[in-house]
Design a protein around this motif. Structure first.
Motif, PDB file in Angstrom:
ATOM      1  N   LEU A 147       3.936   6.937  -1.458  1.00 37.34           N
ATOM      2  CA  LEU A 147       4.190   7.786  -0.161  1.00 37.34           C
ATOM      3  C   LEU A 147       5.409   7.699   0.028  1.00 37.34           C
ATOM      4  O   LEU A 147       5.981   8.498   1.070  1.00 37.34           O
ATOM      5  CB  LEU A 147       3.322   6.887   1.005  1.00 37.34           C
ATOM      6  CG  LEU A 147       2.045   7.101   0.951  1.00 37.34           C
ATOM      7  CD1 LEU A 147       1.254   6.242   1.948  1.00 37.34           C
ATOM      8  CD2 LEU A 147       1.368   8.435   0.782  1.00 37.34           C
ATOM      9  N   HIS A 148       6.563   7.101  -0.586  1.00 36.32           N
ATOM     10  CA  HIS A 148       7.798   7.089  -0.483  1.00 36.32           C
ATOM     11  C   HIS A 148       8.232   8.471  -0.943  1.00 36.32           C
ATOM     12  O   HIS A 148       9.445   8.955  -0.599  1.00 36.32           O
ATOM     13  CB  HIS A 148       8.614   6.006  -1.036  1.00 36.32           C
ATOM     14  CG  HIS A 148       8.249   5.855  -2.832  1.00 36.32           C
ATOM     15  ND1 HIS A 148       7.138   5.488  -2.962  1.00 36.32           N
ATOM     16  CD2 HIS A 148       9.039   6.563  -3.779  1.00 36.32           C
ATOM     17  CE1 HIS A 148       7.376   5.560  -4.531  1.00 36.32           C
ATOM     18  NE2 HIS A 148       8.305   6.066  -4.648  1.00 36.32           N
TER      19      HIS A 148
ATOM     20  N   ILE B 135       0.713  -1.238   0.069  1.00 36.90           N
ATOM     21  CA  ILE B 135       0.021   0.050   0.055  1.00 36.90           C
ATOM     22  C   ILE B 135       0.809   1.100  -0.011  1.00 36.90           C
ATOM     23  O   ILE B 135       0.490   1.931  -0.829  1.00 36.90           O
ATOM     24  CB  ILE B 135      -0.994  -0.143   1.018  1.00 36.90           C
ATOM     25  CG1 ILE B 135      -1.993  -1.026   1.061  1.00 36.90           C
ATOM     26  CG2 ILE B 135      -1.684   1.311   1.252  1.00 36.90           C
ATOM     27  CD1 ILE B 135      -2.871  -1.159   2.218  1.00 36.90           C
ATOM     28  N   PHE B 136       2.013   1.204   0.758  1.00 32.83           N
ATOM     29  CA  PHE B 136       2.564   2.402   1.036  1.00 32.83           C
ATOM     30  C   PHE B 136       3.456   2.582  -0.748  1.00 32.83           C
ATOM     31  O   PHE B 136       3.418   3.790  -0.892  1.00 32.83           O
ATOM     32  CB  PHE B 136       3.781   2.146   1.865  1.00 32.83           C
ATOM     33  CG  PHE B 136       4.928   3.103   2.069  1.00 32.83           C
ATOM     34  CD1 PHE B 136       4.507   4.310   2.736  1.00 32.83           C
ATOM     35  CD2 PHE B 136       6.224   2.905   1.537  1.00 32.83           C
ATOM     36  CE1 PHE B 136       5.689   5.209   3.045  1.00 32.83           C
ATOM     37  CE2 PHE B 136       7.083   4.072   1.694  1.00 32.83           C
ATOM     38  CZ  PHE B 136       6.905   5.118   2.645  1.00 32.83           C
TER      39      PHE B 136
ATOM     40  N   HIS C  50      -1.984   8.581   7.909  1.00 35.82           N
ATOM     41  CA  HIS C  50      -0.920   8.393   9.112  1.00 35.82           C
ATOM     42  C   HIS C  50       0.466   9.104   8.603  1.00 35.82           C
ATOM     43  O   HIS C  50       1.215   9.539   9.147  1.00 35.82           O
ATOM     44  CB  HIS C  50      -0.804   6.786   9.152  1.00 35.82           C
ATOM     45  CG  HIS C  50       0.457   6.338  10.061  1.00 35.82           C
ATOM     46  ND1 HIS C  50       0.549   6.655  11.417  1.00 35.82           N
ATOM     47  CD2 HIS C  50       1.456   5.652  10.038  1.00 35.82           C
ATOM     48  CE1 HIS C  50       1.650   6.257  11.883  1.00 35.82           C
ATOM     49  NE2 HIS C  50       2.214   5.569  10.949  1.00 35.82           N
ATOM     50  N   PHE C  51       0.947   8.699   7.293  1.00 36.74           N
ATOM     51  CA  PHE C  51       2.197   9.252   6.844  1.00 36.74           C
ATOM     52  C   PHE C  51       2.041  10.527   6.309  1.00 36.74           C
ATOM     53  O   PHE C  51       3.311  11.113   6.380  1.00 36.74           O
ATOM     54  CB  PHE C  51       2.919   8.339   5.485  1.00 36.74           C
ATOM     55  CG  PHE C  51       3.211   6.928   6.129  1.00 36.74           C
ATOM     56  CD1 PHE C  51       4.324   6.792   6.327  1.00 36.74           C
ATOM     57  CD2 PHE C  51       2.172   5.748   5.733  1.00 36.74           C
ATOM     58  CE1 PHE C  51       4.951   5.407   6.630  1.00 36.74           C
ATOM     59  CE2 PHE C  51       2.695   4.554   6.145  1.00 36.74           C
ATOM     60  CZ  PHE C  51       3.919   4.385   6.677  1.00 36.74           C
ATOM     61  N   ASN C  52       1.042  11.266   5.937  1.00 32.48           N
ATOM     62  CA  ASN C  52       0.991  12.651   6.164  1.00 32.48           C
ATOM     63  C   ASN C  52       1.337  13.275   7.193  1.00 32.48           C
ATOM     64  O   ASN C  52       2.020  14.398   7.577  1.00 32.48           O
ATOM     65  CB  ASN C  52      -0.542  13.229   5.636  1.00 32.48           C
ATOM     66  CG  ASN C  52      -0.672  12.996   4.179  1.00 32.48           C
ATOM     67  OD1 ASN C  52       0.461  12.941   3.366  1.00 32.48           O
ATOM     68  ND2 ASN C  52      -1.902  12.687   3.507  1.00 32.48           N
ATOM     69  N   THR C  53       0.750  12.772   8.555  1.00 34.22           N
ATOM     70  CA  THR C  53       1.071  13.003   9.650  1.00 34.22           C
ATOM     71  C   THR C  53       2.831  12.980   9.823  1.00 34.22           C
ATOM     72  O   THR C  53       3.561  13.725  10.815  1.00 34.22           O
ATOM     73  CB  THR C  53       0.428  12.154  10.800  1.00 34.22           C
ATOM     74  OG1 THR C  53      -1.099  12.524  10.436  1.00 34.22           O
ATOM     75  CG2 THR C  53       0.665  12.913  12.344  1.00 34.22           C
ATOM     76  N   SER C  54       3.237  11.654   9.452  1.00 31.30           N
ATOM     77  CA  SER C  54       4.663  11.481   9.705  1.00 31.30           C
ATOM     78  C   SER C  54       5.588  12.612   8.992  1.00 31.30           C
ATOM     79  O   SER C  54       6.447  13.144   9.508  1.00 31.30           O
ATOM     80  CB  SER C  54       4.829  10.172   8.957  1.00 31.30           C
ATOM     81  OG  SER C  54       6.321   9.843   9.058  1.00 31.30           O
ATOM     82  N   GLN C  55       4.801  13.153   8.020  1.00 29.38           N
ATOM     83  CA  GLN C  55       5.586  14.123   7.040  1.00 29.38           C
ATOM     84  C   GLN C  55       5.516  15.545   7.815  1.00 29.38           C
ATOM     85  O   GLN C  55       6.769  16.068   8.055  1.00 29.38           O
ATOM     86  CB  GLN C  55       4.876  14.505   5.750  1.00 29.38           C
ATOM     87  CG  GLN C  55       5.593  15.318   4.753  1.00 29.38           C
ATOM     88  CD  GLN C  55       4.896  15.536   3.441  1.00 29.38           C
ATOM     89  OE1 GLN C  55       3.756  15.349   3.406  1.00 29.38           O
ATOM     90  NE2 GLN C  55       5.665  16.171   2.477  1.00 29.38           N
ATOM     91  N   GLU C  56       4.549  15.750   8.619  1.00 28.54           N
ATOM     92  CA  GLU C  56       4.562  16.861   9.570  1.00 28.54           C
ATOM     93  C   GLU C  56       5.351  16.805  10.573  1.00 28.54           C
ATOM     94  O   GLU C  56       6.145  17.945  11.065  1.00 28.54           O
ATOM     95  CB  GLU C  56       3.049  17.187   9.893  1.00 28.54           C
ATOM     96  CG  GLU C  56       2.147  17.348   8.874  1.00 28.54           C
ATOM     97  CD  GLU C  56       0.633  17.441   9.492  1.00 28.54           C
ATOM     98  OE1 GLU C  56       0.378  17.268  10.668  1.00 28.54           O
ATOM     99  OE2 GLU C  56      -0.143  17.804   8.609  1.00 28.54           O
TER     100      GLU C  56
ATOM    101  N   TRP D 182      -6.351   5.302   5.606  1.00 29.28           N
ATOM    102  CA  TRP D 182      -5.484   5.411   7.060  1.00 29.28           C
ATOM    103  C   TRP D 182      -4.085   5.389   6.721  1.00 29.28           C
ATOM    104  O   TRP D 182      -3.534   6.382   7.617  1.00 29.28           O
ATOM    105  CB  TRP D 182      -6.021   4.325   7.649  1.00 29.28           C
ATOM    106  CG  TRP D 182      -5.308   4.479   9.224  1.00 29.28           C
ATOM    107  CD1 TRP D 182      -5.985   4.810  10.340  1.00 29.28           C
ATOM    108  CD2 TRP D 182      -3.900   3.960   9.652  1.00 29.28           C
ATOM    109  NE1 TRP D 182      -4.919   5.002  11.463  1.00 29.28           N
ATOM    110  CE2 TRP D 182      -3.878   4.134  11.046  1.00 29.28           C
ATOM    111  CE3 TRP D 182      -2.904   3.069   9.084  1.00 29.28           C
ATOM    112  CZ2 TRP D 182      -2.692   3.963  11.559  1.00 29.28           C
ATOM    113  CZ3 TRP D 182      -1.975   2.934   9.746  1.00 29.28           C
ATOM    114  CH2 TRP D 182      -1.967   3.183  11.073  1.00 29.28           C
ATOM    115  N   VAL D 183      -3.496   4.762   5.918  1.00 31.85           N
ATOM    116  CA  VAL D 183      -2.191   4.852   5.696  1.00 31.85           C
ATOM    117  C   VAL D 183      -1.776   6.135   4.974  1.00 31.85           C
ATOM    118  O   VAL D 183      -0.648   6.782   5.466  1.00 31.85           O
ATOM    119  CB  VAL D 183      -1.575   3.630   4.749  1.00 31.85           C
ATOM    120  CG1 VAL D 183      -0.032   3.969   4.106  1.00 31.85           C
ATOM    121  CG2 VAL D 183      -1.780   2.373   5.511  1.00 31.85           C
TER     122      VAL D 183
END
Length: 260
Positions: free
Chosen positions: A142-143, A136-137, A243-249, A239-240
């Motif tokens: 999302l990389h 999914i990633f 989640h990774f948009n939050t990780s980018q922030e 959700w992923v």
């Protein structure tokens, strides 16, 4: 000067390579042990050549003439890469922790296996969930978040310009604590279903003592947990992404927290 390239330009490119490789070696999947070191080095070289044109001209203002000062600069560049890689790895570790919690509750903890692409021992459900999340990633591209973070490091942080602020310690503690929160949120549907299943089996054991509920609990828990997990699969891409948009922030906050 060799073929029109100065020694300062070569050493500056080496600093860019060190920062990029420091991030790649700390990232999950790419930085894991099974990924050959040669592949990581070649990928770092390719990204260095790609990003060299995006590095601001004032990224390295005063080139250090003393070899000792240059080595200190190298150590600082490695620290910058490790900071970014640590924040990125926490986002993946939360997903793996959620699968581990569910796997143990479903009874997979009694049969662990060696995951060759992670160089760690994990249960079969965690390995399955890890592959699903990786697909999914990569499928959602999302990389690119981490590629964007690499470029932003050169814009926000000059060469050797790491200067962690006092709030960074609390931020990293809250970030690590958030890993447990995300793991519980992701595993909550299956854990709640298994809790009700175990409660029902307990009532059956009290009602019909002759029935071997302990033996039945393993296959029932497996099928109930797997059914709920498969029902939640359509919600994973959204959700992923969140989640990774939050990780980018969080990565951007980390960059601002260690910038001078």
């Amino acid at each position: 000067m060799i073929y029109g390239i100065t020694v300062e330009a070569i050493l500056t490119a080496a600093l860019i390579f060190i920062r990029v490789s420091g991030i790649l070696f700390a990232l999950p999947f790419i930085g894991d042990q099974p990924t050959p070191v040669r592949v990581r080095i070649l990928l770092s070289v390719a990204l260095t050549f790609t990003m060299q044109g995006l590095v601001p001209t004032d990224w390295l203002v005063d080139f250090p003439q003393d070899p000792l000062l240059y080595m200190i600069l190298v150590i600082k560049e490695i620290c910058i890469g490790l900071f970014i890689g640590f924040v990125a790895r926490i986002a993946f570790d939360a997903i793996i922790m959620a699968a581990s919690l569910v796997g143990f509750q479903m009874g997979f903890g009694v049969a662990d296996l060696m995951m060759p692409d992670a160089d760690v021992q994990m249960n079969a459900f965690t390995a399955f969930h890890r592959v699903i999340m990786l697909m999914i990633f990569l499928g959602l591209n999302l990389h690119h978040i981490y590629l964007d973070a690499m470029v932003r490091t050169f814009t926000l942080i000059p060469a050797g310009g790491i200067a962690p602020q006092m709030e960074m310690g609390r931020f990293l503690i809250d970030l690590t604590a958030g890993m447990f929160r995300v793991a519980m949120q992701l595993s909550a549907p299956v854990l709640v279903a298994l809790m009700f299943t175990n409660t029902a089996l307990g009532l059956i054991a009290r009602t019909v003592p002759q029935m071997n509920v302990f033996t039945m609990s393993f296959p029932i828990g497996f099928f109930v947990g797997l059914a709920v997990y498969m029902a939640c699969l359509p919600f994973f891409p959204g959700w992923v992404t969140q989640h990774f948009n939050t990780s980018q922030e969080q990565i951007l906050l980390t960059l601002k927290g260690i910038a001078p």
